[in-house]
Scaffold this motif. Structure first.
Motif, PDB file in Angstrom:
ATOM      1  N   GLU A  47       0.840  -1.209   0.000  1.00 27.54           N
ATOM      2  CA  GLU A  47       0.000   0.000   0.000  1.00 27.54           C
ATOM      3  C   GLU A  47       0.872   1.256   0.000  1.00 27.54           C
ATOM      4  O   GLU A  47       0.489   2.286  -0.512  1.00 27.54           O
ATOM      5  CB  GLU A  47      -0.916   0.058   1.229  1.00 27.54           C
ATOM      6  CG  GLU A  47      -2.002  -1.010   1.302  1.00 27.54           C
ATOM      7  CD  GLU A  47      -1.477  -2.347   1.782  1.00 27.54           C
ATOM      8  OE1 GLU A  47      -0.974  -2.401   2.920  1.00 27.54           O
ATOM      9  OE2 GLU A  47      -1.541  -3.326   1.027  1.00 27.54           O
ATOM     10  N   ARG A  48       2.058   1.154   0.603  1.00 26.16           N
ATOM     11  CA  ARG A  48       2.930   2.331   0.696  1.00 26.16           C
ATOM     12  C   ARG A  48       3.959   2.386  -0.443  1.00 26.16           C
ATOM     13  O   ARG A  48       4.914   3.160  -0.377  1.00 26.16           O
ATOM     14  CB  ARG A  48       3.638   2.352   2.056  1.00 26.16           C
ATOM     15  CG  ARG A  48       2.673   2.588   3.234  1.00 26.16           C
ATOM     16  CD  ARG A  48       3.440   2.773   4.534  1.00 26.16           C
ATOM     17  NE  ARG A  48       4.300   3.954   4.476  1.00 26.16           N
ATOM     18  CZ  ARG A  48       5.543   4.007   4.979  1.00 26.16           C
ATOM     19  NH1 ARG A  48       6.057   2.947   5.565  1.00 26.16           N
ATOM     20  NH2 ARG A  48       6.262   5.105   4.887  1.00 26.16           N
ATOM     21  N   MET A  49       3.776   1.558  -1.463  1.00 20.90           N
ATOM     22  CA  MET A  49       4.791   1.463  -2.522  1.00 20.90           C
ATOM     23  C   MET A  49       5.176   2.834  -3.095  1.00 20.90           C
ATOM     24  O   MET A  49       6.356   3.191  -3.131  1.00 20.90           O
ATOM     25  CB  MET A  49       4.326   0.542  -3.655  1.00 20.90           C
ATOM     26  CG  MET A  49       5.314   0.477  -4.821  1.00 20.90           C
ATOM     27  SD  MET A  49       4.860  -0.727  -6.084  1.00 20.90           S
ATOM     28  CE  MET A  49       3.608   0.185  -6.971  1.00 20.90           C
ATOM     29  N   ARG A  62      17.003  -1.775  -6.124  1.00 21.67           N
ATOM     30  CA  ARG A  62      17.472  -2.946  -5.384  1.00 21.67           C
ATOM     31  C   ARG A  62      16.733  -3.073  -4.046  1.00 21.67           C
ATOM     32  O   ARG A  62      16.269  -4.145  -3.681  1.00 21.67           O
ATOM     33  CB  ARG A  62      18.982  -2.878  -5.149  1.00 21.67           C
ATOM     34  CG  ARG A  62      19.514  -4.118  -4.437  1.00 21.67           C
ATOM     35  CD  ARG A  62      21.010  -4.299  -4.581  1.00 21.67           C
ATOM     36  NE  ARG A  62      21.360  -5.596  -4.043  1.00 21.67           N
ATOM     37  CZ  ARG A  62      21.589  -5.806  -2.754  1.00 21.67           C
ATOM     38  NH1 ARG A  62      21.535  -4.823  -1.898  1.00 21.67           N
ATOM     39  NH2 ARG A  62      21.872  -7.028  -2.324  1.00 21.67           N
ATOM     40  N   PHE A  63      16.619  -1.965  -3.330  1.00 20.40           N
ATOM     41  CA  PHE A  63      16.005  -2.048  -2.005  1.00 20.40           C
ATOM     42  C   PHE A  63      14.486  -2.106  -2.076  1.00 20.40           C
ATOM     43  O   PHE A  63      13.853  -2.790  -1.272  1.00 20.40           O
ATOM     44  CB  PHE A  63      16.512  -0.889  -1.134  1.00 20.40           C
ATOM     45  CG  PHE A  63      17.989  -0.993  -0.886  1.00 20.40           C
ATOM     46  CD1 PHE A  63      18.489  -1.984  -0.053  1.00 20.40           C
ATOM     47  CD2 PHE A  63      18.883  -0.166  -1.543  1.00 20.40           C
ATOM     48  CE1 PHE A  63      19.858  -2.127   0.146  1.00 20.40           C
ATOM     49  CE2 PHE A  63      20.260  -0.301  -1.350  1.00 20.40           C
ATOM     50  CZ  PHE A  63      20.749  -1.284  -0.509  1.00 20.40           C
ATOM     51  N   MET A  64      13.901  -1.401  -3.048  1.00 14.84           N
ATOM     52  CA  MET A  64      12.448  -1.487  -3.210  1.00 14.84           C
ATOM     53  C   MET A  64      12.051  -2.913  -3.589  1.00 14.84           C
ATOM     54  O   MET A  64      11.030  -3.420  -3.141  1.00 14.84           O
ATOM     55  CB  MET A  64      11.958  -0.502  -4.281  1.00 14.84           C
ATOM     56  CG  MET A  64      11.928   0.948  -3.839  1.00 14.84           C
ATOM     57  SD  MET A  64      10.700   1.287  -2.526  1.00 14.84           S
ATOM     58  CE  MET A  64       9.157   1.221  -3.443  1.00 14.84           C
ATOM     59  N   GLY A  96       7.967  -1.812 -10.181  1.00 15.65           N
ATOM     60  CA  GLY A  96       7.078  -2.068  -9.058  1.00 15.65           C
ATOM     61  C   GLY A  96       6.940  -3.566  -8.866  1.00 15.65           C
ATOM     62  O   GLY A  96       7.912  -4.308  -8.969  1.00 15.65           O
ATOM     63  N   SER A  97       5.717  -4.034  -8.628  1.00 13.95           N
ATOM     64  CA  SER A  97       5.547  -5.474  -8.430  1.00 13.95           C
ATOM     65  C   SER A  97       5.356  -6.214  -9.751  1.00 13.95           C
ATOM     66  O   SER A  97       5.108  -7.412  -9.761  1.00 13.95           O
ATOM     67  CB  SER A  97       4.346  -5.723  -7.512  1.00 13.95           C
ATOM     68  OG  SER A  97       3.189  -5.168  -8.105  1.00 13.95           O
ATOM     69  N   LYS A  98       5.447  -5.499 -10.868  1.00 15.19           N
ATOM     70  CA  LYS A  98       5.172  -6.123 -12.172  1.00 15.19           C
ATOM     71  C   LYS A  98       6.452  -6.430 -12.948  1.00 15.19           C
ATOM     72  O   LYS A  98       7.468  -5.764 -12.788  1.00 15.19           O
ATOM     73  CB  LYS A  98       4.304  -5.192 -13.034  1.00 15.19           C
ATOM     74  CG  LYS A  98       3.013  -4.745 -12.380  1.00 15.19           C
ATOM     75  CD  LYS A  98       2.035  -5.883 -12.210  1.00 15.19           C
ATOM     76  CE  LYS A  98       0.727  -5.396 -11.593  1.00 15.19           C
ATOM     77  NZ  LYS A  98      -0.057  -6.500 -11.042  1.00 15.19           N
ATOM     78  N   TYR A  99       6.333  -7.446 -13.794  1.00 13.71           N
ATOM     79  CA  TYR A  99       7.373  -7.746 -14.777  1.00 13.71           C
ATOM     80  C   TYR A  99       6.749  -7.506 -16.151  1.00 13.71           C
ATOM     81  O   TYR A  99       5.740  -8.133 -16.480  1.00 13.71           O
ATOM     82  CB  TYR A  99       7.858  -9.192 -14.632  1.00 13.71           C
ATOM     83  CG  TYR A  99       8.686  -9.381 -13.382  1.00 13.71           C
ATOM     84  CD1 TYR A  99      10.070  -9.267 -13.423  1.00 13.71           C
ATOM     85  CD2 TYR A  99       8.084  -9.615 -12.154  1.00 13.71           C
ATOM     86  CE1 TYR A  99      10.827  -9.392 -12.280  1.00 13.71           C
ATOM     87  CE2 TYR A  99       8.838  -9.739 -10.993  1.00 13.71           C
ATOM     88  CZ  TYR A  99      10.214  -9.627 -11.070  1.00 13.71           C
ATOM     89  OH  TYR A  99      10.964  -9.741  -9.932  1.00 13.71           O
TER      90      TYR A  99
END
Lengths: 338, 273
Positions: free
Chosen positions: A213-215, A291-293, B250-253
């Motif tokens: 949620e905090r991305m 890298r850290f994210m 982000g969370s996607k590829y």
């Protein structure tokens, strides 16, 4: 529970090596490294290896295929997969967790058959910790270093190595070794002391703020600029990291064809994302942040909240500018004293 | 046990020169047949061992039975090699990769506006020709296509002749005035604003990042909903399987969760494309 006197460890390693090729952490050029056992190779006294145990499943360089390109035609020959059993002795709890993290990448469909073959052919004997280093922070990830799992768990007390099988593979392995019977009670005091030490690790991390949620809030955090300013982009953190899995695929011309291989790569490098059309991560700030994210936010978003860090502390020890995930997590998590 | 990273051998059966730096390659397997089926918007890895491997969008429609087509601009190692070869040359191919456009779901029954800049037409051509092959399933179709000059417009016979026959309105533009060009002159984003399409239409867009950025701003000004805009991304890739890490945003590829994204989903991702 089985056991063997500490003085008889060479005998144990020889017996293990009789059943399958044995790898264990041994001193090599002054540092500990997973080493193919042979007569005379002894277990290191150091807590952990400089490079992680991931090398044994996802080696730094491996051949994927060989091509023959003569006379305008192409022939493709698949490279060999691991087809013999092997044993990895002395895997610490942090590195064991890294296998689970790598599995979620390489064994997700479509599966990586090179990695899969190595995982299937390996028996893992973990080694419980009782004397962590000041760079250890596995407890931040709920890892119990005093009782790791794997096929077999080993506990090294002052006098003996105690072994407990956790899987059928582990049971079968222990049955072939020159061990005497032991009892859980023999390691009770050892484990109690180990847990007390582990509870008081100097690095304590609160990672509850790292959520999907905090991305965007974390991505846009002003601290990335000062945190990344001194980063050399050397990629050392990536190469010692047990969970970093990014790779490159390259071709190498041999005298009678082409070898296609893959090798570790790093999101810290400028050409990682470089395209002829442009560079989506133009400065070290964006590469550092990636890298850290990825470890603290993106990977957990795709994997039920599991962080892609195991608290092994290798990056804390090796970064030439003393920047690391602990400082990043503390800064972004709101703590000032990083 | 064949690994998804290991390709198969393909043969380039036809090479068409489209512009000074774009050629379209027809690829079949060694059996002479189309290597695999795909969805419009999906991609494939083409490689010449010793030169390298790179990901390309599949330009042909799935309805084309005999081969896969790739329209490729000369701009790097693998593309330089591709532009140097002759018909009959072997290469390697693996795929298809990615999600593709929702041609049989979200696009059904809708009026469609395709917006392409330069080589950005390549992935959209797959969708456009799929729509033509299933014309009754879609409403009005417009194509806005711009390039640097008349010579850089990928001059498929289809665009000027065949597409109109299927009731597609084509709006061409070039960046600067040119002798003999009587069509529109100007950049794609401004042209799209001038054309002022009805905001109920579904927009499908591909082009250089700068074109995408300004065209999106224009579409937002016109009042388009983000849920009605689709685009397809390109990032560097090595595996195309969601493992090598290069195309992670982000969370996607992009290789497996994309390359096609609806704007509302894209807006939730870090701006690193």
């Amino acid at each position: 529970m089985k056991k063997i006197e500490k003085a008889r460890l060479p005998e144990l390693f020889a017996a293990l090596n009789e059943t399958a090729a044995l790898y264990l952490p041994a001193d090599r050029d002054g540092v500990a490294a997973f080493t193919r056992w042979q007569e005379g190779v002894t277990l290191t006294e150091k807590l952990n290896t400089v490079r992680s145990a991931k090398d044994l499943f996802f080696p730094q360089v491996e051949t994927l295929a060989n091509f023959k390109t003569q006379g305008g035609t192409i022939e493709i020959e698949d490279a060999a997969r691991q087809d013999e059993d092997f044993i990895v002795f002395g895997v610490r709890a942090c590195d064991l967790r890294s296998f689970e993290i790598l599995d979620r990448v390489f064994l997700a469909e479509p599966q990586d058959t090179f990695y899969k073959a190595r995982r299937e052919h390996a028996a893992i004997i973990t080694l419980a910790c009782n004397a962590p280093e000041e760079t250890c922070f596995c407890t931040a990830f709920s890892i119990d270093a005093a009782d790791p799992q794997g096929d077999v768990t080993a506990f090294l007390t002052d006098t003996a190595l105690c072994l407990r099988a956790n899987t059928e593979k582990g049971e079968n392995l222990l049955a072939k070794l020159p061990l005497s019977d032991g009892a859980e009670s023999e390691i009770a005091a050892w484990q109690k002391q180990a847990r007390e030490t582990l509870e008081k690790l100097p690095i304590q991390l609160d990672l509850s703020g790292f959520t999907g949620e905090r991305m965007m809030e974390l991505f846009n955090h002003p601290a990335w600029q000062p945190l990344s300013e001194a980063c050399l982009g050397c990629g050392t953190c990536t190469f010692v990291c047990p969970t970093c899995q990014c790779y490159d695929v390259k071709d190498f011309k041999t005298k009678d064809g082409v070898q296609r291989f893959r090798c570790w790569d790093s999101c810290m490098y400028s050409d990682f994302t470089m395209m002829s059309a442009g560079q989506p991560r133009p400065t070290q700030k964006e590469r550092f942040r990636q890298r850290f994210m990825h470890k603290l936010v993106y990977y957990p978003m795709n994997n039920e909240g599991i962080f892609s860090c195991v608290g092994c502390g290798r990056c804390l020890q090796k970064c030439p500018i003393h920047m690391n995930i602990v400082k990043v997590a503390k800064t972004l998590g709101g703590e000032r004293d990083a | 046990m064949r690994d998804p990273l290991i390709p198969v051998v393909g043969v380039v059966t036809k090479i068409q020169t489209d512009t000074p730096d774009v050629k379209t390659f027809s690829v079949v397997g060694t059996d002479g047949k189309k290597p695999f089926a795909h969805i419009p918007g999906q991609c494939a890895m083409l490689s010449m061992p010793g030169v390298g491997e790179a990901l390309f969008s599949i330009t042909s429609s799935p309805t084309q039975e005999d081969c896969l087509e790739f329209s490729i601009k000369k701009c790097g190692c693998v593309t330089d090699w591709l532009h140097s070869i002759t018909e009959g040359t072997q290469l390697t191919i693996r795929g298809p990769y990615g999600n593709g456009f929702p041609v049989d779901t979200d696009f059904r029954g809708k009026d469609l506006v395709f917006i392409a800049g330069g080589i950005g037409l390549a992935p959209l051509r797959s969708v456009i020709n799929y729509v033509r092959a299933n014309r009754a399933n879609y409403g009005a179709v417009d194509v806005v296509y711009g390039a640097r000059s008349r010579d850089d417009l990928v001059d498929y016979d289809e665009i000027t002749n065949d597409w109109a026959k299927d009731g597609i309105t084509v709006h061409l533009t070039i960046d600067r005035e040119q002798d003999g060009w009587e069509g529109h002159v100007g950049f794609v984003p401004n042209f799209v604003k001038e054309l002022a399409f009805d905001t109920s239409k579904t927009v499908i867009m591909c082009g250089p990042p700068i074109m995408i950025k300004f065209t999106l701003a224009g579409l937002m000004e016109l009042g388009f909903a983000k849920t009605n805009i689709y685009t397809t991304l390109e990032l560097r890739m090595k595996c195309a399987l969601g493992k090598c890490g290069r195309c992670n945003i982000g969370s996607k590829y992009v290789c497996k969760d994309g390359p096609v994204f609806r704007l509302d989903a894209l807006d939730e991702l870090p701006d690193e494309y």
